[in-house]
Design a protein around this motif. Structure first.
Motif, PDB file in Angstrom:
ATOM      1  N   THR A   1     -12.907   0.010   2.338  1.00 24.71           N
ATOM      2  CA  THR A   1     -13.299   0.046   3.748  1.00 24.71           C
ATOM      3  C   THR A   1     -14.767  -0.285   3.961  1.00 24.71           C
ATOM      4  O   THR A   1     -15.176  -0.611   5.072  1.00 24.71           O
ATOM      5  N   GLY A   2     -15.570  -0.159   2.915  1.00 24.92           N
ATOM      6  CA  GLY A   2     -17.001  -0.384   3.042  1.00 24.92           C
ATOM      7  C   GLY A   2     -17.773   0.822   3.524  1.00 24.92           C
ATOM      8  O   GLY A   2     -18.987   0.759   3.708  1.00 24.92           O
ATOM      9  N   GLU A   3     -17.100   1.955   3.743  1.00 22.32           N
ATOM     10  CA  GLU A   3     -17.781   3.145   4.246  1.00 22.32           C
ATOM     11  C   GLU A   3     -18.738   3.698   3.194  1.00 22.32           C
ATOM     12  O   GLU A   3     -18.391   3.812   2.018  1.00 22.32           O
ATOM     13  N   VAL A   4     -19.943   4.089   3.641  1.00 20.06           N
ATOM     14  CA  VAL A   4     -20.961   4.651   2.771  1.00 20.06           C
ATOM     15  C   VAL A   4     -21.384   6.007   3.307  1.00 20.06           C
ATOM     16  O   VAL A   4     -21.689   6.152   4.493  1.00 20.06           O
ATOM     17  N   ARG A   5     -21.391   7.017   2.428  1.00 16.52           N
ATOM     18  CA  ARG A   5     -21.855   8.358   2.805  1.00 16.52           C
ATOM     19  C   ARG A   5     -22.914   8.834   1.814  1.00 16.52           C
ATOM     20  O   ARG A   5     -22.753   8.690   0.608  1.00 16.52           O
ATOM     21  N   ARG A   6     -23.934   9.458   2.357  1.00 13.82           N
ATOM     22  CA  ARG A   6     -25.024  10.001   1.536  1.00 13.82           C
ATOM     23  C   ARG A   6     -24.564  11.309   0.904  1.00 13.82           C
ATOM     24  O   ARG A   6     -24.152  12.242   1.578  1.00 13.82           O
ATOM     25  N   PHE A   7     -24.712  11.389  -0.449  1.00 14.48           N
ATOM     26  CA  PHE A   7     -24.220  12.549  -1.196  1.00 14.48           C
ATOM     27  C   PHE A   7     -25.353  13.423  -1.725  1.00 14.48           C
ATOM     28  O   PHE A   7     -25.191  14.643  -1.848  1.00 14.48           O
ATOM     29  N   LEU A   8     -26.489  12.826  -2.057  1.00 17.32           N
ATOM     30  CA  LEU A   8     -27.568  13.576  -2.695  1.00 17.32           C
ATOM     31  C   LEU A   8     -28.901  12.953  -2.309  1.00 17.32           C
ATOM     32  O   LEU A   8     -29.016  11.734  -2.203  1.00 17.32           O
ATOM     33  N   THR A   9     -29.888  13.808  -2.098  1.00 20.91           N
ATOM     34  CA  THR A   9     -31.267  13.343  -1.965  1.00 20.91           C
ATOM     35  C   THR A   9     -32.119  14.086  -2.980  1.00 20.91           C
ATOM     36  O   THR A   9     -31.854  15.242  -3.308  1.00 20.91           O
ATOM     37  N   GLY A  10     -33.156  13.403  -3.483  1.00 18.64           N
ATOM     38  CA  GLY A  10     -33.997  13.978  -4.525  1.00 18.64           C
ATOM     39  C   GLY A  10     -35.323  14.473  -4.013  1.00 18.64           C
ATOM     40  O   GLY A  10     -35.671  14.288  -2.836  1.00 18.64           O
ATOM     41  N   PRO A  11     -36.108  15.096  -4.871  1.00 16.23           N
ATOM     42  CA  PRO A  11     -37.432  15.586  -4.498  1.00 16.23           C
ATOM     43  C   PRO A  11     -38.406  14.448  -4.261  1.00 16.23           C
ATOM     44  O   PRO A  11     -38.096  13.272  -4.486  1.00 16.23           O
ATOM     45  N   ARG A  12     -39.596  14.796  -3.852  1.00 16.83           N
ATOM     46  CA  ARG A  12     -40.597  13.791  -3.484  1.00 16.83           C
ATOM     47  C   ARG A  12     -41.031  12.965  -4.692  1.00 16.83           C
ATOM     48  O   ARG A  12     -41.254  13.492  -5.777  1.00 16.83           O
ATOM     49  N   GLY A  13     -41.180  11.671  -4.458  1.00 13.68           N
ATOM     50  CA  GLY A  13     -41.723  10.778  -5.467  1.00 13.68           C
ATOM     51  C   GLY A  13     -40.795  10.444  -6.617  1.00 13.68           C
ATOM     52  O   GLY A  13     -41.221   9.826  -7.582  1.00 13.68           O
ATOM     53  N   CYS A  14     -39.515  10.828  -6.526  1.00 15.93           N
ATOM     54  CA  CYS A  14     -38.605  10.612  -7.654  1.00 15.93           C
ATOM     55  C   CYS A  14     -37.748   9.377  -7.451  1.00 15.93           C
ATOM     56  O   CYS A  14     -37.633   8.834  -6.353  1.00 15.93           O
ATOM     57  N   GLU A  15     -37.122   8.950  -8.527  1.00 18.31           N
ATOM     58  CA  GLU A  15     -36.011   8.001  -8.499  1.00 18.31           C
ATOM     59  C   GLU A  15     -34.752   8.777  -8.849  1.00 18.31           C
ATOM     60  O   GLU A  15     -34.789   9.684  -9.682  1.00 18.31           O
ATOM     61  N   ILE A  16     -33.627   8.424  -8.220  1.00 21.54           N
ATOM     62  CA  ILE A  16     -32.333   8.988  -8.596  1.00 21.54           C
ATOM     63  C   ILE A  16     -31.660   8.011  -9.550  1.00 21.54           C
ATOM     64  O   ILE A  16     -31.514   6.825  -9.241  1.00 21.54           O
ATOM     65  N   THR A  17     -31.242   8.488 -10.703  1.00 24.31           N
ATOM     66  CA  THR A  17     -30.669   7.596 -11.702  1.00 24.31           C
ATOM     67  C   THR A  17     -29.743   8.383 -12.626  1.00 24.31           C
ATOM     68  O   THR A  17     -29.679   9.608 -12.570  1.00 24.31           O
ATOM     69  N   GLY A  18     -29.046   7.677 -13.480  1.00 21.72           N
ATOM     70  CA  GLY A  18     -28.154   8.332 -14.430  1.00 21.72           C
ATOM     71  C   GLY A  18     -26.922   8.888 -13.753  1.00 21.72           C
ATOM     72  O   GLY A  18     -27.035   9.689 -12.827  1.00 21.72           O
ATOM     73  N   ILE A  19     -25.764   8.464 -14.170  1.00 26.50           N
ATOM     74  CA  ILE A  19     -24.497   8.955 -13.629  1.00 26.50           C
ATOM     75  C   ILE A  19     -23.578   9.218 -14.811  1.00 26.50           C
ATOM     76  O   ILE A  19     -23.319   8.319 -15.611  1.00 26.50           O
ATOM     77  N   ALA A  20     -23.094  10.445 -14.928  1.00 26.34           N
ATOM     78  CA  ALA A  20     -22.172  10.778 -16.018  1.00 26.34           C
ATOM     79  C   ALA A  20     -21.183  11.818 -15.529  1.00 26.34           C
ATOM     80  O   ALA A  20     -21.583  12.877 -15.025  1.00 26.34           O
TER      81      ALA A  20
END
Length: 654
Positions: A575-594
Motif C-alpha cells: 500500500t505504501g503506507e509508512v508509520r513512525r515506530f521509533l525515535t532516538g535521542p539527540r544527535g544519534c543515528e538509528i541503525t542496526g536491525i535484528a
C-alpha cells in the motif's frame, strides 16, 4: 552511513558513464507531487511507486499474500533525548560502548570519564554500534530466548574516547581507538526481567583493527596485497569502519568495511596523493582526523602503498567459534561496502546484494559458484571465494542488467588496466566504471523480500551534488537534482531468480518534508515523513523497516527543519503506507536491525548519541547535546543496543 568529515564532501567517481541523462531521456523534474504519487506524470514518473504493478512480487512469485495491517499507532516526531516507541511497546538497553563483552577473567568495567586503557577496550564493546545480527543458541535451533548478537562498531569519537580527547596525541590513544573499532560478539538471554547479557560467555569476542584476519579468494596473495609485514599477501591485521552487515544461510556474520580510506594518508614527493587509491577511493594527503599514521606507519600509504588495498572488503566471521579467524572475502569486490543482503536461488546458490556508499557510486551483486549445503556447515567454509561479481545498470525504461566483472569480459583486460582477476577485484570501482554501471545517490542497505527471493530493495540516502555544475544530472533511477532527502529503489530479477542477469525496477518512495519550500523536496511519502533513509530490512511478515541517518550538521536545520531526531519507520510495500515506530535521542543515528526468529523481539542500535556538527565532541563538555543512556549518572553519551518487545508478548509491528 557516510560521515561528512570522511567522505560526504568527496566525490571519487569522475568516470564518463555518468548518468542516463547523457544516454537516454532526462527525467522531467517538473513532474508535480500529485503525479509523483500516482505515477501518471512524465514518462519517468511511471517508474515511481505504482508504475510497475508486476513488482508487487506476490503475483510474480505465484503466491497470494494478505494485505498487511500495521498493529501500532504511529508516534510523533521528537527532539527529546530518549528512545521513544509506540504505546504497548518497551525499549530496554542491553549493551553499550564500554560494557564488558564477557570474556572470562577479563571483564573491565566502563569508566565514565573515558579513562579505560586500550587493553581494557579490547575486552569491551566498541564504539558507535552499527549493523548487527541475532544468531540463535544452540546453532541450528530457532531459539528466540537465547542467542548471540554480532554488532559492528563503525568509527570513534576521540573527544569521548579519551579523558582529554585529542588535546594530546599518543600511540596509546591510537591503539585504544583501533581497539574500539570492529565487531563485538555478545551472548544474550531472556529471563523474567527481560533480556540480559550473559557474563561471562564462552562465545564472547572482540574483533578490532588489531585482530589478525585472513585474505581469501581470487585476490589473496596478489602482488597488490603484499606488504613488508606480510609478503604472502594473505594475512592482514584488523578490520575497520565496520558499517552495515549481512549474514549467510550457514550461520556466519558478514561485516562490511566502509570508509576505510579516511584512516590513511598519502604524502608523495610533490605532496599529492598518487595512484588509483587516490583517484577512485579517496586516499588523500590528509586523513579524516583519526591521526593514526602519526603513530602507526601502516596507515601511511606512502610508506606502505599496498596497505590500503587490504581494506574495503566483506569480512566473514563465525560467531559460534570464538577462536576462528575472520576472513576477508576478496571475490565480493573492494569498495566502500554497505551491507550484503542474501537471496537464495532455486538451485540454492546465494546472491549477495551490496551498495557502495558514496555519491555517484554503484550497486553490486555477488553470486556464488556453488549452492550452499544446508546439511553440512563445513562444506560452506569457502563458498564465498568462488563466484561472479556484477554491477548494476538501470535503464530509463525500467529495465536493468547486471554487468559481469570478470577478467577478459567487457574489455576488462590488461590493456585497460586489469591484468588478472585479482587486480580487477582490488580495483573494483574502476572495473565498474569501465563497463558502464549507473551512478547512484549513495547506495546503502539492501534487503530481500522474504516472500520472493527475486525482489530486492535498496536505500539511496541522498546526494546534494547531483545536478550541480560539472556533476551528473538527474536520471530515471535518481530522479532529483540536489537530492537532499534520498529515496528507496527496488528491482525484480528476471524469473524471480537472484542469479538472473536482467531485472525490472522502480522507485518505491521519494523521501521528503511536507513543509519544504520546494515541491521536489516534499517527496511522495504516504504517511509519516522521513529523510535520508539508511538502514533497511524486511521482517518475515513482509513489513519493510526503514531507519534514517540525517547527519548532525543537517538534523532539524534548513530543509530538515521540524523533522525531529533520527527515526525508524515501518512500511507496507503493498500500500505504501509508512508509520513512525521509533525515535532516538539527540544527535544519534538509528541503525542496526535484528529480529529473533519468532519476531517477538527486535534489537536496534543507537549510534553516536550527542554527536555535534563537528562530529567530535568537546571532552570538557561531553554531555552538551545528549546524556543518553546513563543520564545524570553518566559521564558521556554512549552508543548502545536496545531491545524492543511488546507488553503483551506479541509479534513486533503487527
Amino acid at each position: 552511513m557516510t560521515k561528512s568529515y570522511s567522505d560526504k564532501s568527496v566525490i571519487c567517481n569522475d568516470s564518463a558513464n555518468s548518468a542516463f541523462s547523457e544516454v537516454s531521456q532526462l527525467v522531467e523534474l517538473s513532474v508535480s507531487r500529485r503525479n509523483l504519487l500516482t505515477g501518471t506524470g512524465a514518462a519517468a514518473a511511471g517508474l515511481l511507486l505504482g508504475g510497475l504493478p508486476q513488482l508487487a512480487s506476490a503475483a510474480a512469485a505465484g503466491k497470494t499474500l494478505k494485505p498487511l495491517a500495521l498493529g501500532f499507532s504511529a508516534i510523533s516526531l521528537s527532539e527529546s533525548d530518549t528512545v521513544t516507541v509506540p504505546a504497548g511497546y518497551r525499549a530496554q538497553l542491553v549493551n553499550a560502548w564500554g560494557d564488558a563483552v564477557g570474556i572470562a577473567g577479563n571483564m573491565p568495567a566502563f569508566r565514565q570519564d573515558g579513562s579505560n586503557s586500550a587493553e581494557e577496550q579490547l575486552a569491551q564493546s566498541g564504539m558507535h554500534h552499527d549493523g548487527m545480527h541475532f544468531f540463535p543458541l544452540p546453532y541450528g535451533s530457532q531459539s528466540s530466548n537465547h542467542g548471540l548478537l554480532a554488532i559492528n562498531h563503525e568509527y570513534t569519537d576521540d573527544g569521548l574516547l579519551h579523558p582529554d580527547g585529542m588535546k594530546t596525541w599518543t600511540a596509546a590513544k591510537v591503539r585504544k581507538a583501533q581497539a574500539a573499532h570492529g565487531v563485538s560478539v555478545i551472548e544474550v538471554k531472556k529471563n523474567d526481567n527481560g533480556w540480559q547479557q550473559v557474563l561471562p560467555s564462552k562465545y564472547a569476542r572482540r574483533i578490532s583493527t588489531l585482530t589478525p584476519c585472513r585474505l581469501s579468494g581470487p585476490a589473496a596473495g596478489h602482488a597488490l596485497l603484499q606488504t613488508a609485514d606480510d609478503p604472502s599477501g594473505r594475512e592482514v591485521v584488523g578490520t575497520l569502519n565496520n558499517c552495515a552487515n549481512g549474514w549467510t544461510p550457514w550461520g556466519t556474520y558478514l561485516t562490511c568495511e566502509e570508509n576505510w580510506n579516511g584512516y590513511f594518508v598519502d604524502w608523495s614527493n610533490n605532496m599529492k596523493p598518487q595512484g588509483f587509491n587516490a583517484k577512485r577511493y579517496g586516499v588523500k594527503e590528509s586523513d579524516a582526523g583519526y591521526r593514526w599514521a602519526e603513530h602507526d606507519p601502516r596507515f601511511d600509504a606512502q610508506l606502505n602503498p599496498n596497505e590500503p588495498n587490504r581494506f574495503g572488503w566483506v569480512v566473514e566471521i563465525d560467531p559460534y567459534h570464538p577462536d576462528s579467524k575472520p576472513v576477508k572475502r576478496t571475490a565480493m569486490g573492494r569498495f566502500k561496502h554497505e551491507g550484503a543482503a542474501v537471496a537464495i536461488a532455486p538451485d540454492r546458490r546465494c546472491a549477495f546484494y551490496m551498495g557502495d556508499d558514496e555519491r555517484f557510486e554503484y550497486i553490486y551483486k555477488f553470486v556464488t559458484a556453488r549452492p550452499y549445503n544446508a546439511k553440512d556447515r563445513k562444506a560452506n567454509a569457502n563458498l564465498l571465494d568462488e563466484g561472479t561479481l556484477y554491477v548494476a545498470k538501470f535503464n530509463a525504461d525500467g529495465s536493468g542488467e547486471w554487468l559481469e566483472l570478470t577478467h577478459g569480459k567487457h574489455g576488462l583486460t590488461a590493456e585497460n588496466g586489469f591484468r588478472d582477476q585479482g587486480e580487477l577485484l582490488v580495483k573494483t570501482r574502476l572495473a565498474a566504471d569501465h563497463v558502464g554501471a549507473t551512478k547512484m545517490d549513495r547506495p546503502e542497505w539492501t534487503t530481500v523480500n522474504p516472500h520472493n527471493q527475486g525482489e530486492i530493495y535498496c536505500t539511496l540516502t541522498n546526494n546534494s551534488e547531483r545536478g550541480k555544475e560539472g556533476k551528473p544530472g538527474p536520471d530515471a533511477a535518481n530522479p532529483r537534482a540536489n537530492n537532499l532527502f534520498g529515496h528507496i529503489i527496488r528491482w525484480l530479477e528476471a524469473g524471480n531468480n537472484p542469479t538472473a542477469t536482467s531485472f525490472q525496477w522502480n522507485i518505491v518512495v521519494l523521501a521528503g518534508n511536507d513543509k519544504a519550500a520546494k515541491e521536489e523536496h516534499k517527496g511522495n511519502i504516504k504517511g509519516d515523513i522521513f529523510g535520508s533513509p539508511d538502514g533497511l530490512m524486511f521482517d518475515r511478515n513482509g513489513i519493510l523497516w526503514i531507519q534514517t541517518d540525517v547527519s548532525t550538521s543537517t538534523l532539524n536545520k534548513k530543509e530538515y527543519s521540524g523533522m525531529g531526531n533520527n527515526q525508524m519507520l515501518a512500511m507496507t510495500p503493498q500500500t505504501g503506507e509508512v508509520r513512525r515506530f521509533l525515535t532516538g535521542p539527540r544527535g544519534c543515528e538509528i541503525t542496526g536491525i535484528a529480529f529473533t526468529p519468532d519476531h517477538r523481539t527486535l534489537f536496534v542500535n543507537i549510534q553516536h548519541p550527542g554527536e555535534p556538527d563537528s562530529e567530535r565532541n568537546d571532552p570538557a563538555n561531553p554531555k552538551a547535546i545528549s546524556s543518553w543512556p546513563n543520564g545524570a549518572l553518566g559521564g558521556r553519551p554512549r552508543s548502545g543496543t536496545v531491545v524492543i518487545t511488546r507488553d503483551d508478548g506479541g509479534v513486533i509491528g503487527l
